[in-house]
Design a protein around this motif. Structure first.
Motif, PDB file in Angstrom:
ATOM      1  N   PRO A 247       0.841  -1.417   0.012  1.00  0.00           N
ATOM      2  CA  PRO A 247      -0.001  -0.006   0.107  1.00  0.00           C
ATOM      3  C   PRO A 247       0.875   1.116   0.107  1.00  0.00           C
ATOM      4  O   PRO A 247       0.480   2.194  -0.552  1.00  0.00           O
ATOM      5  CB  PRO A 247      -0.843  -0.220   1.377  1.00  0.00           C
ATOM      6  N   GLY A 248       2.057   1.268   0.572  1.00  0.00           N
ATOM      7  CA  GLY A 248       2.679   2.336   0.847  1.00  0.00           C
ATOM      8  C   GLY A 248       3.304   2.665  -0.401  1.00  0.00           C
ATOM      9  O   GLY A 248       3.709   3.787  -0.932  1.00  0.00           O
ATOM     10  N   MET A 249       3.893   1.421  -1.105  1.00  0.00           N
ATOM     11  CA  MET A 249       4.432   1.647  -2.395  1.00  0.00           C
ATOM     12  C   MET A 249       3.564   2.328  -3.484  1.00  0.00           C
ATOM     13  O   MET A 249       3.899   2.996  -4.226  1.00  0.00           O
ATOM     14  CB  MET A 249       5.047   0.417  -2.997  1.00  0.00           C
ATOM     15  N   ILE A 250       2.237   1.713  -3.294  1.00  0.00           N
ATOM     16  CA  ILE A 250       1.366   2.531  -4.459  1.00  0.00           C
ATOM     17  C   ILE A 250       1.241   3.821  -4.106  1.00  0.00           C
ATOM     18  O   ILE A 250       1.051   4.795  -5.196  1.00  0.00           O
ATOM     19  CB  ILE A 250       0.125   1.680  -4.128  1.00  0.00           C
ATOM     20  N   PHE A 251       1.021   4.160  -2.948  1.00  0.00           N
ATOM     21  CA  PHE A 251       0.949   5.589  -2.494  1.00  0.00           C
ATOM     22  C   PHE A 251       2.354   6.368  -2.962  1.00  0.00           C
ATOM     23  O   PHE A 251       2.050   7.398  -3.665  1.00  0.00           O
ATOM     24  CB  PHE A 251       0.735   5.722  -1.016  1.00  0.00           C
ATOM     25  N   THR A 252       3.392   5.914  -2.895  1.00  0.00           N
ATOM     26  CA  THR A 252       4.522   6.523  -3.286  1.00  0.00           C
ATOM     27  C   THR A 252       4.549   6.862  -4.620  1.00  0.00           C
ATOM     28  O   THR A 252       4.999   7.921  -5.301  1.00  0.00           O
ATOM     29  CB  THR A 252       5.697   5.836  -2.556  1.00  0.00           C
TER      30      THR A 252
END
Length: 164
Positions: free
Chosen positions: A132-137
């Motif tokens: 999820p953090g990778m997508i947001f980044t």
């Protein structure tokens, strides 16, 4: 104020920005996988201010957080791998949209692989928690970079040079 002093102040402010943005965490719904706002901001800082200033600001930020007892050596390991890989991608391939989309997630992947080696745990479990953090980044790095560019162009070193 000369250019050296301006650079020192600028790097200090960038380090502060990295520290503060890392304190803001967005829950993802998966326990233990909250996302720090510092990842897309870090990629944007590297794109706007350059790798050298970004890495120095990152080292200062990690040192301060370590001295305050907020970060451990594992936190520093994760952050530095992310900075070297993600920032290195931006430094080598420049600030085009596709580069900014993939730099953060690749930096996160590299950091998770190294963490898995350090902890001797399967990397897949660490990577899944980071998705999820990778997508947001990937989504936010470019818009944040554009905002930083506009602010820097208006109030950055070019503005300082006009005053001198």
């Amino acid at each position: 104020m000369n250019k050296k002093v301006y650079t020192i102040v600028e790097i200090s402010l960038l380090a502060s920005f990295i520290i503060i943005s890392g304190a803001f965490k967005i829950p993802t719904g998966i326990p233990g996988s909250e996302f720090q706002m510092s990842a897309p901001i870090a990629i944007a800082i590297c794109a706007v201010f350059g790798f050298k200033r970004y890495i120095i600001a990152g080292i200062i930020a990690s040192s301060i957080l370590f001295m305050l007892g907020i970060h451990t050596l594992l936190n520093i390991e994760i952050a530095m791998i992310f900075r070297i890989v993600g920032g290195g991608i931006v430094a080598i391939f420049r600030t085009r949209l596709p580069v900014l989309i993939v730099a953060g997630p690749i930096g996160t992947l590299a950091a998770r692989f190294v963490l898995a080696l350090t902890l001797q745990v399967p990397a897949l479990s660490l990577i899944i928690a980071a998705i999820p953090g990778m997508i947001f980044t990937a989504i936010m790095s470019y818009p944040i970079m554009r905002v930083m560019q506009k602010v820097y162009q208006r109030k950055g070193m070019k503005q300082h040079e006009k005053m001198v």
